[in-house]
Design an enzyme around this catalytic site. Structure first.
Site, short mmCIF file in Angstrom:
data_model
loop_
_atom_site.label_atom_id
_atom_site.label_comp_id
_atom_site.label_asym_id
_atom_site.label_seq_id
_atom_site.Cartn_x
_atom_site.Cartn_y
_atom_site.Cartn_z
CG ASP A 130 -2.11 -0.89 1.11
OD1 ASP A 130 -2.26 -1.49 0.03
OD2 ASP A 130 -2.87 -1.01 2.07
CE LYS A 152 -7.62 -0.88 -1.23
NZ LYS A 152 -8.58 -1.54 -0.30
CG MET A 267 -8.90 5.87 7.22
SD MET A 267 -9.53 4.27 6.66
CE MET A 267 -10.23 3.62 8.19
#
Length: 338
Positions: A130, A152, A267
């Site tokens: 990632d 991502k 997040m």
């Protein structure tokens, strides 16, 4: 890069991008170099595109090498494809199944990676990573390793989780030692549980190497202890990926507001305004201390503090974006490292 070399303060041009470029660029940035990549944004792998969009590297497809202190020209032959990897091993007539290691890389600082994690990088045939893993640690990988970027970008490019699962399984069934390399811990909002289930369903052995979760590490690096004997007896970690009131949200924000714990939100930068308003409407004081810690563990790390009612405005004014951790509670007013 050789550990004897220092690029601090130097202007470095990466003249050619390969899968190994991600590790090189991250190592250069940690060393204090000013990095330019000779490529267009659309030509970059996700993890390098993320750095460019966060203005941590400069893009110039027509860069003049003579204007840079150092020019790195990667050999494209160092980027193997699946066809370059060894044939699937067999034991008699039975194909040998490989293995999968789920490695939590902690924050962006490779110094926070465990010894077991470095050993896993060294022995891997395939590394699936990632964007938030400490990618400069990939310098420990073998020269013939296959590196697959499935990073991502928030509200941007991404590889569907189902495809990530397929990639991991396909290479392991081909007899390869696969490393799934993520930031933080694989099992703390990392979807490592889904990846492990996909592997075990196909008879692939899985090893887990835990990582330091950003939920505790980011506040710690900012001098914020998530618990403090004189202030709070616990902490609650939640995802802010979807806002309160969103049909996809399963959180009881009222219970969180009344928990008398430090609230840590991962997040949650994009939804911070809605989260703060909801917590206040559920009874949490608008003057509750809050903090946003962005890019924790990276040279670009920054922290902003404000009362809960103002933290979204403050983060926006300071241009703090993902990756970031939000801390809400009395401890957010502390800086024990000062």
């Amino acid at each position: 890069m050789s550990p004897e070399l220092s690029f601090t303060g130097l202007s470095v041009l990466l003249a050619r991008v390969t899968p190994h470029s991600v590790a090189i660029v991250h190592a250069l940035l940690r060393d204090g170099a000013r990095v330019t990549v000779a490529a267009e944004l659309d030509d970059l792998p996700t993890s390098l595109r993320d750095l460019a969009e966060r203005a941590l590297v400069t893009l110039d497809a027509a860069a003049d090498p003579t204007t840079h202190d150092v020019v790195l020209r990667a050999d494209v032959s160092t980027a193997p494809s699946a066809a370059d990897l060894p044939d699937r091993p067999v034991d008699g007539d039975t194909p040998v199944v490989g293995s999968v290691t789920l490695l939590g890389g902690g924050l962006g600082d490779p110094g926070l990676l465990t010894v077991a994690g470095i050993e896993a990088i060294r022995r891997a045939d395939v590394i699936v990573h990632d964007r938030l893993a400490p990618l400069s640690a990939l310098r420990h990988a073998r020269d013939d390793v296959m590196v697959i970027d499935v990073g991502k970008i928030p509200r941007g490019d991404f590889t569907p989780q189902e495809r990530i699962n397929d990639v991991i399984v396909e290479h392991a069934l081909a007899g390869r030692d696969v490393l799934r390399f993520k930031g933080g811990d694989n099992f703390v909002f990392g979807r490592g549980g889904e990846e492990a289930e996909a592997c075990t369903a196909r008879g692939i052995p899985v090893t887990v190497i835990p990582g330091i979760s950003s939920s505790i590490a980011a506040p710690a690096l900012a001098g914020i202890p998530v618990t403090h004997r004189a202030l709070v007896q616990g902490f609650t970690v939640v995802s802010g990926h979807v806002a309160p009131g969103d049909p996809r949200s399963t959180l009881d924000w009222g219970a969180i507001a009344r928990s008398n714990t430090t609230i840590v939100i991962l997040m949650g930068v994009a939804t911070l305004r809605a989260v703060a308003a909801t917590l206040v409407s559920e009874g949490l004081s608008s003057q509750t201390p809050a903090a946003v810690v962005a890019d924790a563990g990276l040279p670009s790390m920054r922290t902003a503090r404000a009362p809960l009612a103002e933290i979204a405005n403050t983060a926006e004014r300071e241009r703090l974006g993902a990756p970031a951790v939000v801390v809400i509670g009395d401890v957010a007013a502390l800086d024990v490292l000062r």
